[in-house]
Write an enzyme that holds these catalytic residues in place. Sequence first.
Site, mmCIF file in Angstrom:
data_model
loop_
_atom_site.group_PDB
_atom_site.id
_atom_site.type_symbol
_atom_site.label_atom_id
_atom_site.label_comp_id
_atom_site.label_asym_id
_atom_site.label_seq_id
_atom_site.Cartn_x
_atom_site.Cartn_y
_atom_site.Cartn_z
ATOM 1 N N GLU A 275 0.829 -1.219 0.000
ATOM 2 C CA GLU A 275 0.000 0.000 0.000
ATOM 3 C C GLU A 275 0.855 1.257 0.000
ATOM 4 O O GLU A 275 0.425 2.303 -0.480
ATOM 5 C CB GLU A 275 -0.913 0.027 1.243
ATOM 6 C CG GLU A 275 -2.231 -0.694 1.043
ATOM 7 C CD GLU A 275 -3.246 -0.429 2.147
ATOM 8 O OE1 GLU A 275 -2.895 0.178 3.176
ATOM 9 O OE2 GLU A 275 -4.396 -0.860 1.984
ATOM 10 N N HIS B 67 9.548 -26.518 -1.593
ATOM 11 C CA HIS B 67 8.992 -27.677 -2.311
ATOM 12 C C HIS B 67 7.798 -27.279 -3.168
ATOM 13 O O HIS B 67 7.055 -28.134 -3.633
ATOM 14 C CB HIS B 67 8.621 -28.761 -1.295
ATOM 15 C CG HIS B 67 9.811 -29.225 -0.515
ATOM 16 N ND1 HIS B 67 10.482 -30.400 -0.796
ATOM 17 C CD2 HIS B 67 10.493 -28.631 0.497
ATOM 18 C CE1 HIS B 67 11.518 -30.516 0.029
ATOM 19 N NE2 HIS B 67 11.546 -29.453 0.827
ATOM 20 N N LYS C 253 -14.116 -0.171 -3.479
ATOM 21 C CA LYS C 253 -15.149 0.208 -2.503
ATOM 22 C C LYS C 253 -16.300 0.924 -3.196
ATOM 23 O O LYS C 253 -17.471 0.634 -2.953
ATOM 24 C CB LYS C 253 -14.557 1.145 -1.437
ATOM 25 C CG LYS C 253 -13.703 0.456 -0.401
ATOM 26 C CD LYS C 253 -13.382 1.462 0.705
ATOM 27 C CE LYS C 253 -12.319 0.934 1.632
ATOM 28 N NZ LYS C 253 -11.785 1.948 2.529
HETATM 29 O O1 PA5 Z 1 -3.856 0.829 5.754
HETATM 30 C C1 PA5 Z 1 -5.008 1.189 5.591
HETATM 31 O O2 PA5 Z 1 -5.314 2.366 5.639
HETATM 32 C C2 PA5 Z 1 -6.136 0.198 5.329
HETATM 33 O O3 PA5 Z 1 -5.683 -1.113 5.264
HETATM 34 C C3 PA5 Z 1 -7.141 0.266 6.469
HETATM 35 O O4 PA5 Z 1 -6.488 -0.058 7.666
HETATM 36 C C4 PA5 Z 1 -8.317 -0.667 6.238
HETATM 37 O O5 PA5 Z 1 -8.945 -0.352 5.042
HETATM 38 C C5 PA5 Z 1 -9.305 -0.557 7.381
HETATM 39 O O6 PA5 Z 1 -9.745 0.741 7.537
HETATM 40 P P1 PA5 Z 1 -10.548 1.199 8.807
HETATM 41 O O7 PA5 Z 1 -9.649 1.038 9.996
HETATM 42 O O8 PA5 Z 1 -10.905 2.622 8.560
HETATM 43 O O9 PA5 Z 1 -11.754 0.300 8.913
#
Ligand code: PA5
Length: 443
Positions: A284, A305, A419
């Site tokens: 990310e 393996h 989303k």
């Molecule tokens: O790193 C990030 O921002 C995402 O992985 C969020 O942690 C994930 O989408 C969960 O978001 P939230 O804590 O708002 O539910």
Amino acid sequence: MIQIDTSNARSFLPDNWLSSRLDALEDARQKLETGSGAGGSFTGWVHLPRDYDKEEFARIQAAAERIRANSQALVVIGIGGSYLGARAVVELLNSPNFNLTHKDGPAIYFAGNGLSSDAMAEVMDLVRDKDWSINVISKSGTTTEPAVAFRIFKNLLEEKYGKEEARRRIYATTDAHKGALKGLADAEGYEEFVVPDAIGGRYSVLTAVGLLPIACAGVDITALMEGAREAMEALAVPGAENPAWQYAAARNALYTGGKKVEILVGYEPSFRFFAEWWKQLYGESEGKQGKGLFPASVEFTADLHSMGQYIQQGERLMLETVVRFQSARTAITIPHDPDNVDGLNFLAGKDLSFVAEQAMRGTLLAHVDGGVPNLVLTLPGRCAKSVGWLIYFFEYACGLSGYLMDINPFDQPGVEAYKNNMYALLGKPGYEDKKAELEARLS
Ligand code: PA5
């Protein structure tokens, strides 16, 4: 605490792989330390191991003690950065079989990290007849997966205990001021913990997001924070000796030289979810603007393996980063067998960890010979302090790496695409036009 060995990557690197990046690394270091780079308002994790909220930390410990005393199971509801860090540390410091092997405190089940009905029904069945509690974790408080799971598990808890007692068994970790979960927690009177504004999900494991479930598993969170604080102090020191600088420079140079995939290698089954956490952190943070090493992971020797064949002889696009813990917790001696039908008496009397060490050394050379550069990170042992160090090391190196690549390591704009489509297809108010457009494309 952490040692980095770049010698098995050197033949793939130009001589100036580090020296040519020292100025850029110093620039990146200053951006991280002062929050003056892209996404700088999300660098609250940089000094967190020193500046964390001590009053909240004590509340986390008290809540964990309460849960450990009154619950046989804890359901941790969260997704992405709101769950991977907790699971990573609980498993790495215990075992992937934590729920079978833990001696006291609750079993820990992770829910709301997907939309599988079967997986959710399984956790519901596992907790239904036990005493249990919920820790719901969502910074935004609006993420669909954990929100839906929370609604379902909250109902289940209320059916068992009634609203009053259920309320005392729900712990909400969310934004300090806004979001649907914050509103619900305030209205219902749940005990609340905060995801600080300046810390994004994937950098949040050392906040209440990770610390409450980790403490419920009986991990010494003070030692975890101490390890992170040591790392914070060590890695803030500029220069070519800094292991985070070396890691960031080496992977950047290998990427520039044509490598496209970084495989994180662990030799402990308990490391699997730590690698999942690392994949989110790097994927990310770096995977944007058409750039970034693709983060993958393997567990050796098991995957030698399966994926071992590709790593040895497939497309030459990867580098490996091996994480090794110097000392095993247990010693198992290979017995002598008078018949020696399996021909293994040459190993009789040897410790299993000696065999593992030779497997690791042999694999490293084989992969280097096969065209895969290897970076090796060594930690003394699998303890809370080492893991605190390792977490901070990867976070800091990730920040440096992002700035070396000239991207913002603290946003994740690409996550919104799925989303928005999902909201539209589900019929969320406000998405009517998009729904029509998507349905037409899918029909
Ligand atoms: O790193 C990030 O921002 C995402 O992985 C969020 O942690 C994930 O989408 C969960 O978001 P939230 O804590 O708002 O539910």
